[in-house]
Design a protein around this motif. Structure first.
Motif, PDB file in Angstrom:
ATOM      1  N   THR A   1      15.949   0.916   3.926  1.00 13.74           N
ATOM      2  CA  THR A   1      16.713   1.730   4.866  1.00 13.74           C
ATOM      3  C   THR A   1      17.912   2.298   4.122  1.00 13.74           C
ATOM      4  O   THR A   1      18.727   1.541   3.591  1.00 13.74           O
TER       5      THR A   1
ATOM      6  N   GLY B   1      21.142   4.874   9.491  1.00 10.51           N
ATOM      7  CA  GLY B   1      20.128   4.378   8.571  1.00 10.51           C
ATOM      8  C   GLY B   1      18.845   5.191   8.694  1.00 10.51           C
ATOM      9  O   GLY B   1      18.417   5.526   9.792  1.00 10.51           O
TER      10      GLY B   1
ATOM     11  N   ARG C   1      14.754   5.417   7.819  1.00 11.38           N
ATOM     12  CA  ARG C   1      13.541   4.709   7.436  1.00 11.38           C
ATOM     13  C   ARG C   1      12.387   5.694   7.334  1.00 11.38           C
ATOM     14  O   ARG C   1      12.192   6.534   8.212  1.00 11.38           O
TER      15      ARG C   1
ATOM     16  N   VAL D   1      18.543  -2.833   3.240  1.00  7.50           N
ATOM     17  CA  VAL D   1      19.443  -1.811   3.792  1.00  7.50           C
ATOM     18  C   VAL D   1      20.554  -1.546   2.781  1.00  7.50           C
ATOM     19  O   VAL D   1      21.290  -2.459   2.403  1.00  7.50           O
TER      20      VAL D   1
ATOM     21  N   ALA E   1      18.354   2.364  13.358  1.00  5.31           N
ATOM     22  CA  ALA E   1      17.917   3.292  12.320  1.00  5.31           C
ATOM     23  C   ALA E   1      17.102   4.414  12.958  1.00  5.31           C
ATOM     24  O   ALA E   1      16.663   4.315  14.103  1.00  5.31           O
TER      25      ALA E   1
ATOM     26  N   CYS F   1      13.648   6.859  12.174  1.00  4.40           N
ATOM     27  CA  CYS F   1      12.426   6.905  11.374  1.00  4.40           C
ATOM     28  C   CYS F   1      11.953   8.349  11.288  1.00  4.40           C
ATOM     29  O   CYS F   1      11.851   9.041  12.308  1.00  4.40           O
TER      30      CYS F   1
END
Length: 285
Positions: free
Chosen positions: A157, A178, A180, A247, A126, A128
């Motif tokens: 996510t 993904g 976050r 997720v 993922a 961020c």
């Protein structure tokens, strides 16, 4: 100057000048143990590593640290951002479990995370970010912004189509990524202090349990440039606290697919289905 003194001098030179004596000592210990700048591995670097490396404590009581010890917070934040900009791996707390982060736009750093996790590039990482508005630079968004803000920051996510801005060496076998934005001020400020997104994964070997304290992933310390100790995350006796983020794939307009139930499944489904009318789809095999 002897070889050992030279290595020590080089390591201490990498410590950001604003750090307090406590912070400088902790960072210098990490760098000295690695016998090079901020975690670079020289010959024999692992010898004595456990006795030299120590986590850098996140100052203050939990998430209120920024208010209770603003100088210590800023120093720890600066140290973390410096290590990341140098291409290092940093373990730090999130709103769910401990994670390991690096610069997502740095291909060498991405390879370090894959090596750390014992996984290949086919299992995605993922990214961020610090703010919801940053998502639009790295992803093609096909849901309302209000939906994003209802779920983020938070323990979710969101999987979306990636844009051309994102490093092609990050998750090279998929067009998805993904997103976050943890509900934890420290990692969000770290993300804002860096010039691009962070790649983020849980601080554990793949297939092992997620971690709620820094001591639980102590075996990984030799491969990390810095560990930020934010204390215990959640209840270490509760299996639910180790589930990680929920997720959900939002890459198809009007639909959502739960990829991992995680710790926030019920409120996430209520927001997606009841509030925004998205249709649930089963995950593809």
């Amino acid at each position: 100057m002897t070889s050992s003194r030279l290595l020590r001098a080089e390591a201490e030179a990498e410590v950001p000048p604003m750090l307090s004596a406590r912070g400088r000592g902790a960072l210098a210990g990490w760098a000295r143990a690695a016998e090079g700048p901020l975690g670079g591995a020289g010959p024999g670097w692992a010898a004595g590593l456990r006795s030299l490396r120590r986590p850098l404590p996140l100052p203050g009581p939990g998430r209120r640290a920024a208010q209770s010890d603003p100088q210590g917070w800023r120093e720890t934040l600066q140290a973390t951002a410096t290590v990341l900009r140098e291409g290092g791996l940093v373990a730090l707390p999130t709103d769910t479990v401990y994670g390991v982060a690096c610069l997502a736009q740095s291909s060498p750093a991405i390879q370090k995370i894959y090596n750390l996790k014992g996984r290949h590039g086919g299992k995605p990482l993922a990214i961020c970010l610090g703010e919801v508005e940053h998502i639009y630079r790295y992803c093609h968004v096909n849901v309302p912004e209000d939906l994003l803000r209802d779920l983020l920051p938070g323990p979710v996510t969101l999987v979306l189509q990636r844009s051309e801005e994102l490093n092609k060496d990050l998750n090279p076998f998929t067009s998805l990524v993904g997103i976050r934005i943890p509900n934890h001020p420290f990692i969000r400020e770290v993300a804002q202090a860096c010039s691009g997104p962070l790649a983020l994964t849980s601080a554990n070997i793949s297939t092992q349990a997620s971690t709620l304290t820094v001591s639980e992933f102590q075996d990984l310390w030799p491969q990390l440039s810095l560990v930020i100790d934010g204390g215990v995350i959640g209840d270490i006796q509760s299996p639910e606290c180790r589930l990680g983020s929920t997720v959900v794939d939002l890459s198809v307009s009007g639909k959502y697919t739960i990829i991992r139930p995680g710790c926030a499944l019920t409120p996430t489904v209520e927001i997606l289905g009841k509030k925004y009318g998205l249709t649930s789809e089963p995950p593809s095999l």
